[in-house]
Each structure stands twice: as structure tokens, then as C-alpha cells.
Scaffold this motif. Structure first.
Motif, PDB file in Angstrom:
ATOM      1  N   LYS A  95       0.837  -1.201   0.000  1.00 13.69           N
ATOM      2  CA  LYS A  95       0.000   0.000   0.000  1.00 13.69           C
ATOM      3  C   LYS A  95       0.875   1.256   0.000  1.00 13.69           C
ATOM      4  O   LYS A  95       0.617   2.206  -0.744  1.00 13.69           O
ATOM      5  N   MET A  96       1.922   1.260   0.824  1.00 14.27           N
ATOM      6  CA  MET A  96       2.807   2.425   0.911  1.00 14.27           C
ATOM      7  C   MET A  96       3.557   2.650  -0.396  1.00 14.27           C
ATOM      8  O   MET A  96       3.739   3.779  -0.833  1.00 14.27           O
ATOM      9  N   MET A  97       3.999   1.574  -1.014  1.00 17.00           N
ATOM     10  CA  MET A  97       4.779   1.720  -2.245  1.00 17.00           C
ATOM     11  C   MET A  97       3.900   1.956  -3.461  1.00 17.00           C
ATOM     12  O   MET A  97       4.363   2.548  -4.432  1.00 17.00           O
ATOM     13  N   GLU A  98       2.636   1.548  -3.403  1.00 18.53           N
ATOM     14  CA  GLU A  98       1.718   1.935  -4.472  1.00 18.53           C
ATOM     15  C   GLU A  98       1.415   3.423  -4.382  1.00 18.53           C
ATOM     16  O   GLU A  98       1.240   4.084  -5.400  1.00 18.53           O
ATOM     17  N   ALA A  99       1.380   3.952  -3.161  1.00 19.65           N
ATOM     18  CA  ALA A  99       1.176   5.396  -2.979  1.00 19.65           C
ATOM     19  C   ALA A  99       2.389   6.170  -3.486  1.00 19.65           C
ATOM     20  O   ALA A  99       2.254   7.234  -4.087  1.00 19.65           O
ATOM     21  N   ASP A 100       3.586   5.631  -3.250  1.00 19.72           N
ATOM     22  CA  ASP A 100       4.834   6.252  -3.701  1.00 19.72           C
ATOM     23  C   ASP A 100       5.921   5.179  -3.682  1.00 19.72           C
ATOM     24  O   ASP A 100       6.345   4.766  -2.597  1.00 19.72           O
ATOM     25  N   PRO A 101       6.362   4.727  -4.846  1.00 23.24           N
ATOM     26  CA  PRO A 101       7.372   3.672  -4.888  1.00 23.24           C
ATOM     27  C   PRO A 101       8.634   3.997  -4.085  1.00 23.24           C
ATOM     28  O   PRO A 101       9.316   3.092  -3.614  1.00 23.24           O
ATOM     29  N   MET A 102       8.929   5.267  -3.871  1.00 25.88           N
ATOM     30  CA  MET A 102      10.121   5.633  -3.110  1.00 25.88           C
ATOM     31  C   MET A 102       9.957   5.410  -1.609  1.00 25.88           C
ATOM     32  O   MET A 102      10.921   5.536  -0.852  1.00 25.88           O
ATOM     33  N   ASN A 103       8.769   5.017  -1.184  1.00 23.63           N
ATOM     34  CA  ASN A 103       8.585   4.614   0.213  1.00 23.63           C
ATOM     35  C   ASN A 103       9.347   3.329   0.514  1.00 23.63           C
ATOM     36  O   ASN A 103       9.431   2.914   1.662  1.00 23.63           O
ATOM     37  N   ILE A 104       9.949   2.745  -0.516  1.00 22.78           N
ATOM     38  CA  ILE A 104      10.816   1.589  -0.304  1.00 22.78           C
ATOM     39  C   ILE A 104      11.937   1.937   0.677  1.00 22.78           C
ATOM     40  O   ILE A 104      12.442   1.082   1.387  1.00 22.78           O
ATOM     41  N   ALA A 105      12.308   3.213   0.732  1.00 24.10           N
ATOM     42  CA  ALA A 105      13.372   3.661   1.639  1.00 24.10           C
ATOM     43  C   ALA A 105      13.015   3.411   3.104  1.00 24.10           C
ATOM     44  O   ALA A 105      13.909   3.357   3.946  1.00 24.10           O
ATOM     45  N   HIS A 106      11.744   3.250   3.413  1.00 28.47           N
ATOM     46  CA  HIS A 106      11.306   3.080   4.802  1.00 28.47           C
ATOM     47  C   HIS A 106      11.077   1.620   5.189  1.00 28.47           C
ATOM     48  O   HIS A 106      10.633   1.341   6.305  1.00 28.47           O
ATOM     49  N   CYS A 107      11.326   0.710   4.291  1.00 33.32           N
ATOM     50  CA  CYS A 107      11.058  -0.703   4.528  1.00 33.32           C
ATOM     51  C   CYS A 107      12.386  -1.439   4.711  1.00 33.32           C
ATOM     52  O   CYS A 107      13.345  -1.125   4.008  1.00 33.32           O
ATOM     53  N   PRO A 108      12.535  -2.371   5.596  1.00 32.31           N
ATOM     54  CA  PRO A 108      11.546  -2.886   6.538  1.00 32.31           C
ATOM     55  C   PRO A 108      11.388  -1.958   7.734  1.00 32.31           C
ATOM     56  O   PRO A 108      12.080  -0.946   7.842  1.00 32.31           O
ATOM     57  N   TYR A 109      10.514  -2.346   8.634  1.00 34.05           N
ATOM     58  CA  TYR A 109      10.203  -1.551   9.816  1.00 34.05           C
ATOM     59  C   TYR A 109      10.934  -2.131  11.019  1.00 34.05           C
ATOM     60  O   TYR A 109      11.293  -3.296  11.033  1.00 34.05           O
ATOM     61  N   LYS A 129       5.003  12.497   7.164  1.00 39.98           N
ATOM     62  CA  LYS A 129       3.560  12.690   7.023  1.00 39.98           C
ATOM     63  C   LYS A 129       3.096  12.066   5.713  1.00 39.98           C
ATOM     64  O   LYS A 129       3.872  11.897   4.794  1.00 39.98           O
ATOM     65  N   GLY A 130       1.838  11.718   5.660  1.00 41.33           N
ATOM     66  CA  GLY A 130       1.285  11.099   4.455  1.00 41.33           C
ATOM     67  C   GLY A 130       1.054   9.619   4.673  1.00 41.33           C
ATOM     68  O   GLY A 130       0.810   9.173   5.807  1.00 41.33           O
ATOM     69  N   PRO A 131       1.140   8.844   3.605  1.00 46.11           N
ATOM     70  CA  PRO A 131       0.816   7.423   3.686  1.00 46.11           C
ATOM     71  C   PRO A 131       1.617   6.644   4.729  1.00 46.11           C
ATOM     72  O   PRO A 131       1.090   5.707   5.332  1.00 46.11           O
ATOM     73  N   MET A 132       2.866   7.017   4.993  1.00 42.73           N
ATOM     74  CA  MET A 132       3.697   6.274   5.940  1.00 42.73           C
ATOM     75  C   MET A 132       3.180   6.368   7.371  1.00 42.73           C
ATOM     76  O   MET A 132       3.578   5.597   8.232  1.00 42.73           O
ATOM     77  N   GLN A 133       2.253   7.289   7.623  1.00 44.77           N
ATOM     78  CA  GLN A 133       1.677   7.388   8.963  1.00 44.77           C
ATOM     79  C   GLN A 133       0.873   6.142   9.328  1.00 44.77           C
ATOM     80  O   GLN A 133       0.726   5.819  10.500  1.00 44.77           O
ATOM     81  N   GLU A 134       0.399   5.423   8.312  1.00 40.66           N
ATOM     82  CA  GLU A 134      -0.307   4.177   8.596  1.00 40.66           C
ATOM     83  C   GLU A 134       0.659   3.140   9.182  1.00 40.66           C
ATOM     84  O   GLU A 134       0.308   2.390  10.088  1.00 40.66           O
ATOM     85  N   VAL A 135       1.882   3.124   8.679  1.00 42.31           N
ATOM     86  CA  VAL A 135       2.907   2.234   9.236  1.00 42.31           C
ATOM     87  C   VAL A 135       3.255   2.687  10.647  1.00 42.31           C
ATOM     88  O   VAL A 135       3.380   1.873  11.564  1.00 42.31           O
ATOM     89  N   GLN A 136       3.414   3.994  10.838  1.00 46.10           N
ATOM     90  CA  GLN A 136       3.726   4.496  12.168  1.00 46.10           C
ATOM     91  C   GLN A 136       2.632   4.125  13.160  1.00 46.10           C
ATOM     92  O   GLN A 136       2.918   3.781  14.306  1.00 46.10           O
ATOM     93  N   SER A 137       1.391   4.152  12.729  1.00 41.85           N
ATOM     94  CA  SER A 137       0.287   3.736  13.605  1.00 41.85           C
ATOM     95  C   SER A 137       0.421   2.272  13.990  1.00 41.85           C
ATOM     96  O   SER A 137       0.166   1.899  15.143  1.00 41.85           O
ATOM     97  N   LEU A 138       0.835   1.430  13.046  1.00 40.35           N
ATOM     98  CA  LEU A 138       1.055   0.017  13.352  1.00 40.35           C
ATOM     99  C   LEU A 138       2.156  -0.134  14.392  1.00 40.35           C
ATOM    100  O   LEU A 138       2.017  -0.888  15.359  1.00 40.35           O
ATOM    101  N   LEU A 139       3.253   0.589  14.216  1.00 38.43           N
ATOM    102  CA  LEU A 139       4.353   0.515  15.181  1.00 38.43           C
ATOM    103  C   LEU A 139       3.889   0.961  16.562  1.00 38.43           C
ATOM    104  O   LEU A 139       4.219   0.330  17.575  1.00 38.43           O
TER     105      LEU A 139
END
Length: 149
Positions: A95-109, A129-139
Motif C-alpha cells: 500500500k505504501m509503495m503503491e502510494a509512492d514507490p520511493m517509500n521503499i526507503a522506509h522498509c523494513p520496519y 507525514k502522508g501514507p507512511m503514517q499508517e505504518v507508524q500507527s502500526l508501530l
């Protein structure tokens, strides 16, 4: 059922407040853990697994820092213990990388557990801020569950 949920939420909130407030320095969010390093590590591992996630790797960063200190000219002990639990969520990562493929920089968690001067802490890196906040919520959910155990 509703009173059970409210009671459960109040119990978690009481545990979190007893463990200490989160310290957010911009780069990371850190909670004090009221217990031993081993208990905190077990609780974090269990909370990750309880979310249906696999821990891909455990980085023994504390051991590495202690082992290599003299090699780099330092006699400072940064942590008595420190580990980082590395994992990913296929659903969130896609989901994060479909929103922005460069969110690969934040994976893994990762979620860390560290002990310094007798104080145990649990935390994670903050995401933009933005789509990665969903991952932060999981953490955050995982850490709150670990603090409540």
C-alpha cells in the motif's frame, strides 16, 4: 461488550502511563518500560507476532557496539543491552509503495528495545507525514501492546 472494551482501553492507558510517557524527538518515539530488558524484548517480540507478522531479523546492536568500541577508539558504553526487531507487513508495504514507490526507503520496519543506565526503553523511528503514517500507527499499536504485557 462495550464496557469490556472501555475497561480494556483504560487498563492499557494506565499501563502506558505507568511505563512513562512517550518521548518524541522528531526522529523517534520512545517509551520508558517499567521492567527488565528481557521482559521488554519478549513483550515486543510477542506483540509483533500477535499482529500476524514475522520478525525477519533481530539486530543485536548493543552487542555490536560493545564489541567494537575499542576498535574505533572508544571506551564509552552506550547501551547495557539493545536490540532492534526488523519486520515487514506485505499489506502495508504494498500500500505504501503503491502510494509512492520511493517509500521503499522506509522498509523494513523496526522496533527497538534498549537499556541504558538501568533504564529500559522501547521505541521506533518516526515516519514522514502522508501514507507512511499508517505504518507508524502500526508501530505505535505494537509498542502499546508490548507495554501492556
Amino acid at each position: 461488550m462495550r464496557s469490556f472494551l472501555i475497561g480494556g482501553m483504560l487498563a492499557v492507558m494506565a499501563t502506558v502511563s505507568a511505563a512513562g510517557p512517550a518521548i518524541a524527538d522528531g526522529a523517534s518515539t520512545v517509551y520508558k518500560y517499567d521492567g527488565s530488558f528481557d521482559d521488554a524484548a519478549f513483550s515486543v517480540e510477542s506483540a509483533i507476532i500477535d499482529k500476524g507478522l514475522n520478525i525477519d531479523y533481530t539486530s543485536h546492536v548493543g552487542e555490536m557496539l560493545n564489541r567494537t568500541g575499542q576498535d574505533v577508539g572508544s571506551d564509552i558504553t552506550l547501551f547495557d543491552n539493545a536490540e532492534i526487531y526488523i519486520f515487514c507487513s506485505a499489506v502495508l508495504s504494498r500500500k505504501m509503495m503503491e502510494a509512492d514507490p520511493m517509500n521503499i526507503a522506509h522498509c523494513p520496519y523496526g522496533i527497538f528495545v534498549a537499556e541504558r543506565a538501568g533504564e529500559v526503553m522501547v521505541g521506533y523511528r518516526n515516519y514522514p507525514k502522508g501514507p507512511m503514517q499508517e505504518v507508524q500507527s502500526l508501530l505505535e499499536e505494537i509498542v502499546i501492546e508490548a507495554l501492556a504485557e
